[in-house]
Every structure is written in structure tokens, then in C-alpha cells.
Design an enzyme around this catalytic site. Structure first.
Site, PDB file in Angstrom:
ATOM      1  N   LYS A  44       0.834  -1.215   0.000  1.00 21.23           N
ATOM      2  CA  LYS A  44       0.000   0.000   0.000  1.00 21.23           C
ATOM      3  C   LYS A  44       0.869   1.266   0.000  1.00 21.23           C
ATOM      4  CE  LYS A  44      -1.802   1.888   3.985  1.00 21.23           C
ATOM      5  NZ  LYS A  44      -1.633   3.332   4.101  1.00 21.23           N
ATOM      6  N   ASN A  45       1.816   1.331   0.924  1.00 23.29           N
ATOM      7  CA  ASN A  45       2.567   2.580   1.072  1.00 23.29           C
ATOM      8  C   ASN A  45       3.494   2.851  -0.111  1.00 23.29           C
ATOM      9  OD1 ASN A  45       1.239   3.101   3.401  1.00 23.29           O
ATOM     10  ND2 ASN A  45       2.924   2.534   4.786  1.00 23.29           N
ATOM     11  N   ARG A 114      -3.361  11.215   3.854  1.00 26.82           N
ATOM     12  CA  ARG A 114      -2.087  11.899   4.114  1.00 26.82           C
ATOM     13  C   ARG A 114      -1.082  11.722   2.973  1.00 26.82           C
ATOM     14  NH1 ARG A 114       0.948  14.151   8.082  1.00 26.82           N
ATOM     15  NH2 ARG A 114       3.160  13.686   7.967  1.00 26.82           N
ATOM     16  N   CYS A 138      -4.657  13.213  12.703  1.00 29.15           N
ATOM     17  CA  CYS A 138      -5.542  12.069  12.527  1.00 29.15           C
ATOM     18  C   CYS A 138      -5.560  11.273  13.820  1.00 29.15           C
ATOM     19  CB  CYS A 138      -5.099  11.211  11.361  1.00 29.15           C
ATOM     20  SG  CYS A 138      -3.609  10.306  11.674  1.00 29.15           S
ATOM     21  N   ARG A 143       0.797  14.383  13.345  1.00 30.51           N
ATOM     22  CA  ARG A 143       1.376  14.182  12.019  1.00 30.51           C
ATOM     23  C   ARG A 143       1.595  15.484  11.232  1.00 30.51           C
ATOM     24  NH1 ARG A 143      -1.098   8.687   9.535  1.00 30.51           N
ATOM     25  NH2 ARG A 143       0.922   8.554   8.548  1.00 30.51           N
ATOM     26  N   PRO A 144       2.502  16.326  11.717  1.00 28.45           N
ATOM     27  CA  PRO A 144       2.789  17.573  10.981  1.00 28.45           C
ATOM     28  C   PRO A 144       3.543  17.310   9.675  1.00 28.45           C
ATOM     29  CG  PRO A 144       4.277  17.328  12.837  1.00 28.45           C
ATOM     30  CD  PRO A 144       3.334  16.163  12.904  1.00 28.45           C
ATOM     31  N   VAL A 145       3.733  18.374   8.865  1.00 23.83           N
ATOM     32  CA  VAL A 145       4.487  18.238   7.601  1.00 23.83           C
ATOM     33  C   VAL A 145       5.651  19.237   7.561  1.00 23.83           C
ATOM     34  CG1 VAL A 145       2.649  17.235   6.189  1.00 23.83           C
ATOM     35  CG2 VAL A 145       2.802  19.726   6.418  1.00 23.83           C
ATOM     36  N   ASP A 146       6.105  19.669   8.749  1.00 22.57           N
ATOM     37  CA  ASP A 146       7.168  20.683   8.803  1.00 22.57           C
ATOM     38  C   ASP A 146       8.449  20.225   8.106  1.00 22.57           C
ATOM     39  OD1 ASP A 146       7.035  18.839  11.017  1.00 22.57           O
ATOM     40  OD2 ASP A 146       8.722  19.909  11.911  1.00 22.57           O
ATOM     41  N   LEU A 147       8.768  18.940   8.178  1.00 16.08           N
ATOM     42  CA  LEU A 147      10.018  18.467   7.563  1.00 16.08           C
ATOM     43  C   LEU A 147       9.933  18.523   6.041  1.00 16.08           C
ATOM     44  CD1 LEU A 147      10.712  15.374   9.877  1.00 16.08           C
ATOM     45  CD2 LEU A 147      11.787  17.627   9.987  1.00 16.08           C
ATOM     46  N   ASP A 331       3.470   0.098  12.106  1.00 12.28           N
ATOM     47  CA  ASP A 331       2.260  -0.438  11.471  1.00 12.28           C
ATOM     48  C   ASP A 331       1.967  -1.880  11.889  1.00 12.28           C
ATOM     49  OD1 ASP A 331       1.890   1.966  10.235  1.00 12.28           O
ATOM     50  OD2 ASP A 331       2.548   1.328   8.253  1.00 12.28           O
ATOM     51  N   VAL A 353       6.845   5.969  17.702  1.00 10.86           N
ATOM     52  CA  VAL A 353       6.779   6.719  16.435  1.00 10.86           C
ATOM     53  C   VAL A 353       5.603   7.692  16.423  1.00 10.86           C
ATOM     54  CG1 VAL A 353       6.612   6.530  13.914  1.00 10.86           C
ATOM     55  CG2 VAL A 353       7.931   4.838  15.196  1.00 10.86           C
ATOM     56  N   ARG A 423      -9.293   0.625   3.696  1.00 12.48           N
ATOM     57  CA  ARG A 423      -8.307   1.599   3.240  1.00 12.48           C
ATOM     58  C   ARG A 423      -7.006   0.901   2.841  1.00 12.48           C
ATOM     59  NH1 ARG A 423      -6.166   4.926   7.493  1.00 12.48           N
ATOM     60  NH2 ARG A 423      -4.682   5.173   5.822  1.00 12.48           N
TER      61      ARG A 423
END
Ligand code: UD1
Length: 465
Positions: A44-45, A114, A138, A143-147, A331, A353, A423
Site C-alpha cells: 500500500k505505502n 495523508r 488524525c 502528524r505535521p508536515v514541517d520536515l 504499522d 513513532v 483503506r
């Protein structure tokens, strides 16, 4: 779905699919052994990010071994909304991104998935401009996206976040990102993938330090390399990308899903059964295999891509800490917790994590488990047996954990909230049926709906992205 030509650009009836999943339940009659062979689907990923990676190329891309998942359909809808042409024939997906009609991704879809945010790297590299809604928090954490943002800025992009949208553009007449030395504060999978995609078409060399080493990162790098990108070191902490002006057409096959494979290993272990899995890449499963062996589960590599799980004499307890790859995967944490509930002794899980990924513990307790949670640590006291009950999925991997527990529990377990399961697992219930599990997907009855309505902790119904 198999063998039918499906044009994703016309949009799968996603709302209908998700409503159907909302109004169906899985009923499992537990305590039965499984047997036989199961085929593991594509990862999936990998599939999600490889679909984004295909945007880097203005020629035809054929992607094989694409799993049948709601998230893949949703990603297809995001790409369609950008004007990309997609055609699916069973597990083969043809993508043509010769024309990206808009740099603005649809708000409602990106906020639900995401991984679709990661396409910002590819869109920015192709067009020099991208407007990507923020994926938001979520159920499993903030789960930020700063990086992702800081890395794109280091490559010369101007980035502003306004009204929930990340607006990025590359100044200058060439609108081309510039290679940069980027150190990631933590080895984020998504940030590594976003920046690797951005760097493939940038001017000059990009060095990503403290990069994620997950197999799906390597899969994306291999896709890009197959299109002519110059990438070295994927799978290590330092990835070096020498930007090229253009990529070419490819025909690429996605790796098997290590999390799905791990889930089936656990299905064998928890039901004390013998199951054969293929195709698998043993190396991707090392931490899971090591922990299963520590618990007394027998595993035999029958061929390079074939793994057999055999019943354990006794299930010993163990401690687990989730970590970036090659550590124990977050996961697999929820599914593994189900097995630990039946170990002979006390186990401990530390989720390091994500900050909120132990919500399945209370649902497992409904099935008779003995789990206490303090902060990010779960203390699991093994019990001799689980007993069936109605339960609700809190996120994707929690859903798998409940299915596993239901397979082992005495009596009937009813699982609600299947939109989470669908999903990310390719027909898990059908594959389990083929192994002899007594599991059925049924329309929810009045009693099932009453259970959902009566759940006092409504937060348990929050959806995960
Ligand atoms: C990916 C996987 C997900 C898996 C996770 C960790 C996909 C589609 N999803 O998610 O299944 O559980 O890796 O293996 O591939 N973080 C920041 N800032 C950022 C990015 C991340 O602080 O800009 C934090 C996150 O909040 C989290 C940690 O880093 O606590 C790891 O997240 P990350 O590796 O980025 O996970 P995803 O790529 O979102």
C-alpha cells in the site's frame, strides 16, 4: 474488479464504497484453525507514493502489482483532479501525466489521505508551483508536515501556509528547484519521499541526511531510477540525488506488502495454524520474524519469496518498541498486540513513532484481553483465551488487530468501522476465508447499529487518514 478496465479518471464511487463499508460488519466465528496458501498483494505505502512519483514523468508509466484498496482509489481521484489520465486493468495501473492541468489539489480528498500530500514534491518539481491542502492530524497523532516544508524551502521554494493550504512556488524564470544539503530532524518516511521526488528534477545535487530507510522509500527510488533519475543510497540514511531535466516512460512492479505479510504471519500464529505466504521479501520482515521466533512461533523459508508459519508449542511473552526501519514497524504494533494478549506472561509495547496509537487496547479488552495503557506504553498481561464481542476499529492497523483477535476468540466477534480496514488491506476477509476462516462481511443489522449508537466514547469513531 480483477480484469476489468476501470478508468479512475472517471472516479470510482468512493463515497458509495465508504458508505457500504460503514454499514457492513465482519462477523467472525473464532477459535478455528487456518490452512493453505495466501498471496500477498503489492505494498500500500509503495503504491500510493509511486502513483505520486509517476507525476514526475511526462510519458506513459505502467505500474504493476497495485493493490485493490480504498486508499489507492482515493489517490487515483486526487491525480484525476489534477488532470492526470489513469487507467486500471486489475492490478495494472497506467498513468499518463503529460499534462498536469492544475497545480491545486482538491481539499476534501487530500485532507482524507495523508500520502496524497507527498505529491507536492513531484508537482513542484514539474510545474514550479503547487497548492496542496494540509493533511491535518488524525486518530494516531498530530502528524505535521514541517520536515517536508523545510526541505522544499532549502531547495529554493517559497512556501506559505494559508487557509489550510500549503502554497509553494519556485521563484526565478526557470522555476526549477535547486539541489541542497538537507538534514531531516527525524527519518520521516513521507518527508524523505517528498524531497526525493522533488530532487530528481532539481538543478544540481541534493543530499538527504538522516533519511528514512523503509523498503517503500527504496521502492520509490527504484521507480524513479527506472525513469532515468540518478539516485544513490536509498535504503541507507544518506540519499544522494543528482537532478536531471526530464524523466522517461517506465514499466514498474511494486514490492509485496510487508505489513500485510506480517498480518498473515500473525494470523497463523494466533490461530496456531500452518500457512504458506508468497510472495514475500524476508529481509523486509526481519524485525517481525525475530519477535515471532522469540515468542516461540516457528517460521520456515521455503523458497526465497515463500515463508511458512507453523504453530508454536507455547506463546512466550516479549517486549516491543516501535522504531523507524529497520526497527520494529509501528504499522505492525496493533496486530502484534493481539498476539501478545494470548502469551503466557507479561509483555510490554512502547509506541515511539506516533503519539496516539494505542487506542485498540480498549477494544481488545472488550474481547477479554488484559491491557493497561500509560502514556505511550501498553502493559499486556497474557490471558488463556479471548471471547468474542462487538468491537469497533479506531484506525487501519487497529482494524487488523481486531480481525486477528476475532479469529482466535471463542464465539462470535462483530467488527464495525470497516472503512478503516478497506483503506489498506486488499480483501483481507476474502483471503482469510480462502484459508478456512469463518469470517463473513454482512450488512449491519439494527442490533449492530444500536451498538455503534450506544458507544459512549464517541471519540473512538474518529477516522484515521
Ligand atoms: C508513513 C506510512 C505509515 C507509517 C509511517 C511510519 C505512508 C503512506 N504511510 O507515514 O503507514 O506508519 O510512515 O513508518 O507511507 N513527522 C514530523 N514532521 C514531519 C513528518 C513527520 O514531526 O514533517 C513525525 C510524525 O508526526 C511521526 C513521525 O514523524 O510522529 C513519523 O512519521 P512519518 O515517518 O513521516 O510517517 P508518514 O510518512 O506520515
Amino acid at each position: 474488479m480483477e480484469g476489468r478496465l476501470i478508468n479512475l479518471s472517471s472516479g470510482l464511487p468512493d463515497a458509495k464504497v465508504s458508505r457500504a463499508a460503514d454499514s457492513s460488519v465482519l462477523r467472525i466465528s473464532g477459535g478455528h484453525r487456518l490452512h493453505g496458501h495466501v498471496t500477498i498483494s503489492g505494498a500500500k505505502n509503495s503504491a500510493l507514493v509511486i502513483m505520486a512519483g509517476a507525476l514526475l514523468c511526462s510519458e506513459d508509466c505502467r505500474i504493476r502489482n497495485v493493490p485493490l484498496l480504498a486508499d489507492v482509489d482515493k489517490m487515483g481521484q486526487v491525480l484525476s483532479a489534477l488532470g492526470i489520465s489513469l487507467e486500471r486493468h486489475g492490478n495494472v495501473l497506467d498513468v499518463n501525466a503529460s499534462e498536469i492541468r492544475t497545480s491545486k489539489a482538491p481539499y476534501e480528498l487530500v485532507t482524507q489521505l495523508r500520502a496524497s500530500f507527498f505529491a507536492i514534491g513531484a508537482i513542484l518539481a514539474r510545474l514550479g508551483v503547487a497548492q496542496m491542502p494540509l493533511p491535518g492530524g488524525c486518530a494516531i497523532g498530530a502528524r505535521p508536515v514541517d520536515l517536508h516544508v523545510r526541505g522544499l524551502q532549502a531547495m529554493g521554494a517559497e512556501v506559505q501556509i494559508e487557509h489550510g493550504i500549503c502554497n509553494a512556488y519556485v521563484p526565478g524564470s526557470k522555476r526549477r528547484l535547486q539541489g541542497a544539503n538537507i538534514y531531516l530532524d527525524s527519518p520521516s518516511v513521507g518527508a524523505t519521499e517528498t524531497l526525493m521526488m522533488a530532487a530528481t528534477l532539481a538543478e544540481g545535487e541534493t543530499i538527504l541526511e538522516n533519511a528514512a530507510r523503509e523498503p517503500e522509500v527504496v521502492d520509490l527510488a527504484n521507480l524513479c531510477i527506472s525513469m532515468g533519475a540518478k539516485i544513490k543510497g536509498a535504503g541507507t540514511s544518506t540519499i544522494i540525488i543528482d537532478g536531471v531535466p526530464k524523466l522517461h516512460s517506465t514499466d514498474y512492479t511494486i514490492i509485496p506488502d510487508r505489513i500485510e505479510a506480517g498480518t498473515f504471519l500473525l494470523a497463523g500464529a494466533i490461530t496456531r495454524s500452518e500457512i504458506l505466504l508468497s510472495p514475500v521479501i524476508g529481509e523486509h520482515l526481519l524485525p517481525v520474524i525475530a519477535k515471532l521466533r522469540e515468542m516461540g512461533v516457528k517460521l520456515v523459508e521455503e523458497a526465497p519469496d515463500c515463508l511458512r508459519v507453523l504453530p508454536a508449542d507455547i506463546l512466550r511473552p516479549t517486549d516491543i518498541e516501535t522504531l523507524p526501519h529497520p526497527g520494529f514497524p509501528t504499522d505492525m504494533q496493533a496486530p502484534f498486540m493481539s498476539l501478545l494478549t494470548l502469551a503466557e506472561g507479561d509483555s510490554l509495547i512502547n509506541e515511539s513513532v506516533f503519539e496516539n496509537r494505542l487506542r485498540h487496547a480498549s477494544e481488545l479488552n472488550r474481547l477479554g484481553a488484559d491491557i493497561r495503557v500509560k502514556g505511550n506504553t501498553a502493559f499486556i498481561r497474557g490471558v488463556p483465551m479471548l471471547s468474542g464481542a462487538p468491537v469497533i476499529c479506531t484506525d487501519l492497523r487497529a482494524a487488523a488487530a481486531l480481525v486477528l483477535a476475532g479469529l482466535a476468540a471463542q464465539g462470535q466477534t462483530t467488527i464495525h468501522g470497516l472503512q478503516h480496514l478497506d483503506r489498506g488491506y486488499d480483501r483481507l476477509d476474502v483471503k482469510l476465508q480462502q484459508l478456512g476462516a469463518k469470517i463473513q462481511r454482512l450488512p449491519a443489522t439494527g442490533r449492530d447499529r444500536e451498538f455503534i449508537n450506544n458507544i459512549s466514547d464517541t471519540s473512538v469513531q474518529i477516522s484515521s487518514k
